[in-house]
Design a protein around this motif. Sequence first.
Motif, PDB file in Angstrom:
ATOM      1  N   MET A  13      39.781  42.569  27.911  1.00  0.00           N
ATOM      2  CA  MET A  13      39.726  41.537  28.955  1.00  0.00           C
ATOM      3  C   MET A  13      40.868  41.712  29.956  1.00  0.00           C
ATOM      4  O   MET A  13      40.674  41.562  31.163  1.00  0.00           O
ATOM      5  CB  MET A  13      39.768  40.152  28.301  1.00  0.00           C
ATOM      6  N   LEU A  14      42.069  42.039  29.474  1.00  0.00           N
ATOM      7  CA  LEU A  14      43.199  42.269  30.379  1.00  0.00           C
ATOM      8  C   LEU A  14      42.877  43.406  31.352  1.00  0.00           C
ATOM      9  O   LEU A  14      43.113  43.303  32.559  1.00  0.00           O
ATOM     10  CB  LEU A  14      44.462  42.619  29.589  1.00  0.00           C
ATOM     11  N   LYS A  15      42.323  44.469  30.803  1.00  0.00           N
ATOM     12  CA  LYS A  15      41.953  45.597  31.661  1.00  0.00           C
ATOM     13  C   LYS A  15      40.883  45.172  32.662  1.00  0.00           C
ATOM     14  O   LYS A  15      40.882  45.591  33.819  1.00  0.00           O
ATOM     15  CB  LYS A  15      41.424  46.768  30.801  1.00  0.00           C
ATOM     16  N   TYR A  16      39.957  44.333  32.193  1.00  0.00           N
ATOM     17  CA  TYR A  16      38.895  43.863  33.080  1.00  0.00           C
ATOM     18  C   TYR A  16      39.482  43.074  34.245  1.00  0.00           C
ATOM     19  O   TYR A  16      39.062  43.242  35.400  1.00  0.00           O
ATOM     20  CB  TYR A  16      37.893  43.004  32.292  1.00  0.00           C
ATOM     21  N   VAL A  17      40.459  42.231  33.930  1.00  0.00           N
ATOM     22  CA  VAL A  17      41.107  41.406  34.957  1.00  0.00           C
ATOM     23  C   VAL A  17      41.769  42.302  36.010  1.00  0.00           C
ATOM     24  O   VAL A  17      41.620  42.092  37.221  1.00  0.00           O
ATOM     25  CB  VAL A  17      42.167  40.468  34.310  1.00  0.00           C
ATOM     26  N   ILE A  18      42.487  43.313  35.525  1.00  0.00           N
ATOM     27  CA  ILE A  18      43.163  44.238  36.444  1.00  0.00           C
ATOM     28  C   ILE A  18      42.146  44.979  37.302  1.00  0.00           C
ATOM     29  O   ILE A  18      42.280  45.053  38.525  1.00  0.00           O
ATOM     30  CB  ILE A  18      44.045  45.225  35.645  1.00  0.00           C
ATOM     31  N   ASP A  19      41.112  45.491  36.640  1.00  0.00           N
ATOM     32  CA  ASP A  19      40.087  46.247  37.385  1.00  0.00           C
ATOM     33  C   ASP A  19      39.340  45.353  38.372  1.00  0.00           C
ATOM     34  O   ASP A  19      38.974  45.787  39.464  1.00  0.00           O
ATOM     35  CB  ASP A  19      39.080  46.877  36.413  1.00  0.00           C
ATOM     36  N   TYR A  20      39.101  44.115  37.951  1.00  0.00           N
ATOM     37  CA  TYR A  20      38.392  43.185  38.835  1.00  0.00           C
ATOM     38  C   TYR A  20      39.139  43.063  40.164  1.00  0.00           C
ATOM     39  O   TYR A  20      38.551  43.150  41.245  1.00  0.00           O
ATOM     40  CB  TYR A  20      38.261  41.808  38.169  1.00  0.00           C
ATOM     41  N   HIS A  21      40.446  42.874  40.065  1.00  0.00           N
ATOM     42  CA  HIS A  21      41.234  42.738  41.285  1.00  0.00           C
ATOM     43  C   HIS A  21      41.312  44.066  42.047  1.00  0.00           C
ATOM     44  O   HIS A  21      41.203  44.098  43.269  1.00  0.00           O
ATOM     45  CB  HIS A  21      42.645  42.237  40.948  1.00  0.00           C
ATOM     46  N   LYS A  22      41.503  45.146  41.288  1.00  0.00           N
ATOM     47  CA  LYS A  22      41.706  46.453  41.916  1.00  0.00           C
ATOM     48  C   LYS A  22      40.468  46.888  42.712  1.00  0.00           C
ATOM     49  O   LYS A  22      40.580  47.433  43.801  1.00  0.00           O
ATOM     50  CB  LYS A  22      42.032  47.478  40.817  1.00  0.00           C
ATOM     51  N   ASN A  23      39.301  46.625  42.129  1.00  0.00           N
ATOM     52  CA  ASN A  23      38.070  47.138  42.736  1.00  0.00           C
ATOM     53  C   ASN A  23      37.238  46.072  43.438  1.00  0.00           C
ATOM     54  O   ASN A  23      36.056  46.259  43.698  1.00  0.00           O
ATOM     55  CB  ASN A  23      37.203  47.809  41.657  1.00  0.00           C
ATOM     56  N   ILE A  24      37.865  44.969  43.737  1.00  0.00           N
ATOM     57  CA  ILE A  24      37.079  43.838  44.234  1.00  0.00           C
ATOM     58  C   ILE A  24      36.442  44.135  45.590  1.00  0.00           C
ATOM     59  O   ILE A  24      35.393  43.592  45.928  1.00  0.00           O
ATOM     60  CB  ILE A  24      37.935  42.553  44.269  1.00  0.00           C
ATOM     61  N   ARG A  25      37.048  45.035  46.347  1.00  0.00           N
ATOM     62  CA  ARG A  25      36.486  45.350  47.660  1.00  0.00           C
ATOM     63  C   ARG A  25      35.100  45.983  47.565  1.00  0.00           C
ATOM     64  O   ARG A  25      34.352  46.012  48.544  1.00  0.00           O
ATOM     65  CB  ARG A  25      37.411  46.299  48.417  1.00  0.00           C
ATOM     66  N   GLU A  26      34.783  46.526  46.392  1.00  0.00           N
ATOM     67  CA  GLU A  26      33.454  47.129  46.225  1.00  0.00           C
ATOM     68  C   GLU A  26      32.363  46.080  46.039  1.00  0.00           C
ATOM     69  O   GLU A  26      31.178  46.386  46.071  1.00  0.00           O
ATOM     70  CB  GLU A  26      33.449  48.081  45.024  1.00  0.00           C
ATOM     71  N   ARG A  27      32.776  44.832  45.776  1.00  0.00           N
ATOM     72  CA  ARG A  27      31.785  43.775  45.545  1.00  0.00           C
ATOM     73  C   ARG A  27      31.436  43.075  46.857  1.00  0.00           C
ATOM     74  O   ARG A  27      32.241  43.013  47.784  1.00  0.00           O
ATOM     75  CB  ARG A  27      32.334  42.749  44.555  1.00  0.00           C
ATOM     76  N   ARG A  28      30.253  42.490  46.883  1.00  0.00           N
ATOM     77  CA  ARG A  28      29.847  41.653  48.010  1.00  0.00           C
ATOM     78  C   ARG A  28      30.581  40.330  47.855  1.00  0.00           C
ATOM     79  O   ARG A  28      30.513  39.701  46.809  1.00  0.00           O
ATOM     80  CB  ARG A  28      28.339  41.442  47.934  1.00  0.00           C
ATOM     81  N   VAL A  29      31.279  39.877  48.884  1.00  0.00           N
ATOM     82  CA  VAL A  29      32.129  38.692  48.751  1.00  0.00           C
ATOM     83  C   VAL A  29      31.312  37.457  48.377  1.00  0.00           C
ATOM     84  O   VAL A  29      31.716  36.638  47.555  1.00  0.00           O
ATOM     85  CB  VAL A  29      32.983  38.475  50.027  1.00  0.00           C
TER      86      VAL A  29
ATOM     87  N   MET B   1      54.816  40.550  39.671  1.00  0.00           N
ATOM     88  CA  MET B   1      54.303  41.169  38.443  1.00  0.00           C
ATOM     89  C   MET B   1      53.122  42.077  38.791  1.00  0.00           C
ATOM     90  O   MET B   1      52.075  41.593  39.231  1.00  0.00           O
ATOM     91  CB  MET B   1      53.848  40.058  37.482  1.00  0.00           C
ATOM     92  N   ASN B   2      53.327  43.385  38.632  1.00  0.00           N
ATOM     93  CA  ASN B   2      52.247  44.304  39.000  1.00  0.00           C
ATOM     94  C   ASN B   2      51.268  44.511  37.831  1.00  0.00           C
ATOM     95  O   ASN B   2      51.434  43.929  36.760  1.00  0.00           O
ATOM     96  CB  ASN B   2      52.826  45.634  39.503  1.00  0.00           C
ATOM     97  N   ASP B   3      50.256  45.348  38.068  1.00  0.00           N
ATOM     98  CA  ASP B   3      49.204  45.542  37.068  1.00  0.00           C
ATOM     99  C   ASP B   3      49.763  45.979  35.712  1.00  0.00           C
ATOM    100  O   ASP B   3      49.377  45.452  34.666  1.00  0.00           O
ATOM    101  CB  ASP B   3      48.203  46.595  37.552  1.00  0.00           C
ATOM    102  N   GLU B   4      50.680  46.952  35.759  1.00  0.00           N
ATOM    103  CA  GLU B   4      51.216  47.499  34.499  1.00  0.00           C
ATOM    104  C   GLU B   4      52.035  46.431  33.767  1.00  0.00           C
ATOM    105  O   GLU B   4      51.935  46.277  32.545  1.00  0.00           O
ATOM    106  CB  GLU B   4      52.104  48.729  34.760  1.00  0.00           C
ATOM    107  N   GLU B   5      52.851  45.728  34.525  1.00  0.00           N
ATOM    108  CA  GLU B   5      53.651  44.657  33.904  1.00  0.00           C
ATOM    109  C   GLU B   5      52.755  43.578  33.310  1.00  0.00           C
ATOM    110  O   GLU B   5      53.020  43.050  32.234  1.00  0.00           O
ATOM    111  CB  GLU B   5      54.597  44.037  34.951  1.00  0.00           C
ATOM    112  N   PHE B   6      51.682  43.262  34.029  1.00  0.00           N
ATOM    113  CA  PHE B   6      50.755  42.254  33.514  1.00  0.00           C
ATOM    114  C   PHE B   6      50.100  42.732  32.230  1.00  0.00           C
ATOM    115  O   PHE B   6      49.996  41.975  31.247  1.00  0.00           O
ATOM    116  CB  PHE B   6      49.686  41.934  34.563  1.00  0.00           C
ATOM    117  N   GLU B   7      49.694  43.975  32.195  1.00  0.00           N
ATOM    118  CA  GLU B   7      49.022  44.477  30.992  1.00  0.00           C
ATOM    119  C   GLU B   7      49.983  44.447  29.803  1.00  0.00           C
ATOM    120  O   GLU B   7      49.619  44.003  28.710  1.00  0.00           O
ATOM    121  CB  GLU B   7      48.479  45.891  31.218  1.00  0.00           C
ATOM    122  N   ALA B   8      51.209  44.879  30.050  1.00  0.00           N
ATOM    123  CA  ALA B   8      52.203  44.878  28.959  1.00  0.00           C
ATOM    124  C   ALA B   8      52.508  43.449  28.501  1.00  0.00           C
ATOM    125  O   ALA B   8      52.529  43.147  27.300  1.00  0.00           O
ATOM    126  CB  ALA B   8      53.476  45.575  29.422  1.00  0.00           C
TER     127      ALA B   8
END
Lengths: 477, 477
Positions: A13-29, B1-8
Amino acid sequence: MNDEEFEAAGQQMLKYVIDYHKNIRERRVMPDVKPGFMRKLLPDHAPHTPEKWDLLFKDIERVIMPGVTHWRHPHFYAYYALSTSYPAILADILSDTITCSGFSWASCPSCTELEVIVMDWLVKVMDLPEAFLSTSPGHGGGVIQGTASEATLVAVLSARTKFINRAKEKSPSMENGVALTKLIAYTSRQSHSSVERAYKIALVKYRILDTDEKQALRGDTLKKAIDEDRAKGLTPFFVCATLGTTSSCAFDNCKEIGIVCEQEDIWMHIDAAYAGSSFICPEYRPLLDGVEHADSFNFNPHKWLQVAFDCSAMWMKNSNDIIQSFKLEPVYLKHDNEDIMPDYRHWQIPFGRRFRSLKLWFVLRLFGIKKLQNIIRQDIKLAHKFEEYIRNDPRFEIFGEVIMALVCFRLKGSNEINEKLIKSINEDGRIHMVPSRVDDTFFLRLSICTTRTQNHDIDFAWKVVSEVADNVLKTTN
Amino acid sequence: MNDEEFEAAGQQMLKYVIDYHKNIRERRVMPDVKPGFMRKLLPDHAPHTPEKWDLLFKDIERVIMPGVTHWRHPHFYAYYALSTSYPAILADILSDTITCSGFSWASCPSCTELEVIVMDWLVKVMDLPEAFLSTSPGHGGGVIQGTASEATLVAVLSARTKFINRAKEKSPSMENGVALTKLIAYTSRQSHSSVERAYKIALVKYRILDTDEKQALRGDTLKKAIDEDRAKGLTPFFVCATLGTTSSCAFDNCKEIGIVCEQEDIWMHIDAAYAGSSFICPEYRPLLDGVEHADSFNFNPHKWLQVAFDCSAMWMKNSNDIIQSFKLEPVYLKHDNEDIMPDYRHWQIPFGRRFRSLKLWFVLRLFGIKKLQNIIRQDIKLAHKFEEYIRNDPRFEIFGEVIMALVCFRLKGSNEINEKLIKSINEDGRIHMVPSRVDDTFFLRLSICTTRTQNHDIDFAWKVVSEVADNVLKTTN
């Protein structure tokens, strides 16, 4: 779900949260689903036996995300900002783990005490009147409500109790309902719908007052209304002033209103739900002048201060007014410490409450005030950048004034063409905005909503607006 | 808090959550801090620059935990259960990430649609009246409120609007306040303090009715009150019945009350905040009989259904009643889909709302109904185990009846000796309970509150109660 499964799922889930933010531009707003879309994707019964985590996790993308309006998307410019942040998410994990219901000090002392402390912190950060400090000689203090609408309602109910009690002191046999028919409250035409709603819940009379050319409620307008109503035998008792209206981010004149309220002995509540966060910057703090006259003040850290929804900060000069409105004491809730620390259930509409101060505490400490100030300044700078684009294009005009991170604008010309424009922009789908209307003027609102929105996003937003406007103007002429 | 810090930091927090639960027996269930303890542990200003995560993380143990009442502790027997669970925590991470404010369907379609679907799931699981289904031909449906107190208030306000409108149909010039003076609501002496509070907020007259020897409100008592009040020219309009009172987990007779309400055309609301979760077990479902007469029904999945606070499930037979009470429509909130899917802001007190259906959905799927039933059955079994201990000790007596996971008991004899007993038990600190009182009888409440509470914990609780009682009796005689 055992410990190991939870840890594994949590990491996923933590990874999902990070990826969600990182790749959000690929989604339709804004999603393009139709009402009822989800029924086709889910069974119509809850499962009898446990399902696997993997299946549920996959359903986040299959079932939930197709219907999400992405408030975190850099191209989301609708309503006003709603915050979330990594520190706030971490705090909520802790809050959910402790899961106390902090209705009294004894039910979880830390839940009450941290709230008292961080609300005092904010008084100092925002240079609010000392009467709002828990340590002030009076009965002032702060409390975290869920939403600004609840804060307004709490203020209205407190004032109502105070004034009904006052009427009954004079006429002890008077019925509550009859006392009620005398009370009248005020707010401006530009205040949030939840103010009118609070008056309806309180069942008090109210008047919606006109504003000046800047959509601001002025002292003389209020004074005139009060005089008229007193002449009719009514008792003016409450005003809700707004700093940063939802429609166009207008600011009522709280200095003028405050003086009238003091002279007339009326409760003044200030709703600064959105704009309030900006008052942590010294250069915006003058917008709050007049707060020294207020009986209660409220803003939403969950809007612009990086605290995840829900966290609405409210202060009162005299908490006894609210306690008197709500207090009822069954035996199973009695404890010995009530006079030293607040029992917050008497300060709010719900009985139970979550440990919400944790997220405010995490955010204030992990961001620091300077960084929170920078976010607000940057968002306002982006708004001015978009304003520039509008001002430099003769087809467009600015509506009102750009003070915070909201730009109200329109195509010069009819409301119809602007209705067509906003509809076309949202159908285009690259950015998302909502329109509004002040009096007879329909306009578009571009509200900077995320910390990920950057200069190039504003360029992009302008490109979209400009292109869509080209088409709208072409097909209309 | 960046992505890596958040994950940790997130991973550290996940481990902390697991360890907190694993080692919770080493903590004192009730903290021994004094009011104001936290001020000495924290600075009196928010930091200007960001603090390090490690420092904040250490402060969880240094500052927060010393003042936490551990509701998750197997030796916590106070109030009623409050749930949390791994699935609920995971869902809230997702909810905090999406952070929509689901006030309308358009503001986040998934937020509204998942809520409609899981609330329909619960109707089926609990065998609630079909009129509560969103798919029913009427205007019925479910909504997640924050707390039972809000649900009661929403029900009262809906009924108030309905009856005031009715009065004004007959006398169009009648003032709201005057119409209000005619309305009267009812509840039993045993209902939660938030019911009386809802009546105070609604500013309606109300009567607190007596109960029978089982602390149950009966139909004839209600009927008699209604007749008396009608004879006085009043309009009875609302009854709140309780299934599982806070004091002693008594059950009002909803079958009798429901028939009276139907005959008299009065709004019946059922508050089953705590006991409601048990109705997912077929053997406890008969306790809910009479719900077919109710206009609204509410229970708290956050109490006993493993969903983290706040999640209070409410259903209405006719959602138009509540919508009529609250609806106000500014331009910036208009959209085209209002008739197909609800705009939930009209169903509740606050304006904004979190994506709370996620945690209900996660819990229902990852536990499955069977496991949730087993938890309820196991908790009730533990209560009966403790009841056995009490019944087998001639010094003690049971108060009322053990139906759910609450045992009310007392030392035979005076209230004073029982006041001394509860005080001594809580000072002893090995377990935590709160007392209550029904009429003139003061008693202790042992409420099974966590899924970690096991047979040997009940043995231990009895050992503590018995030992402390020995001492109390010794020093008193």
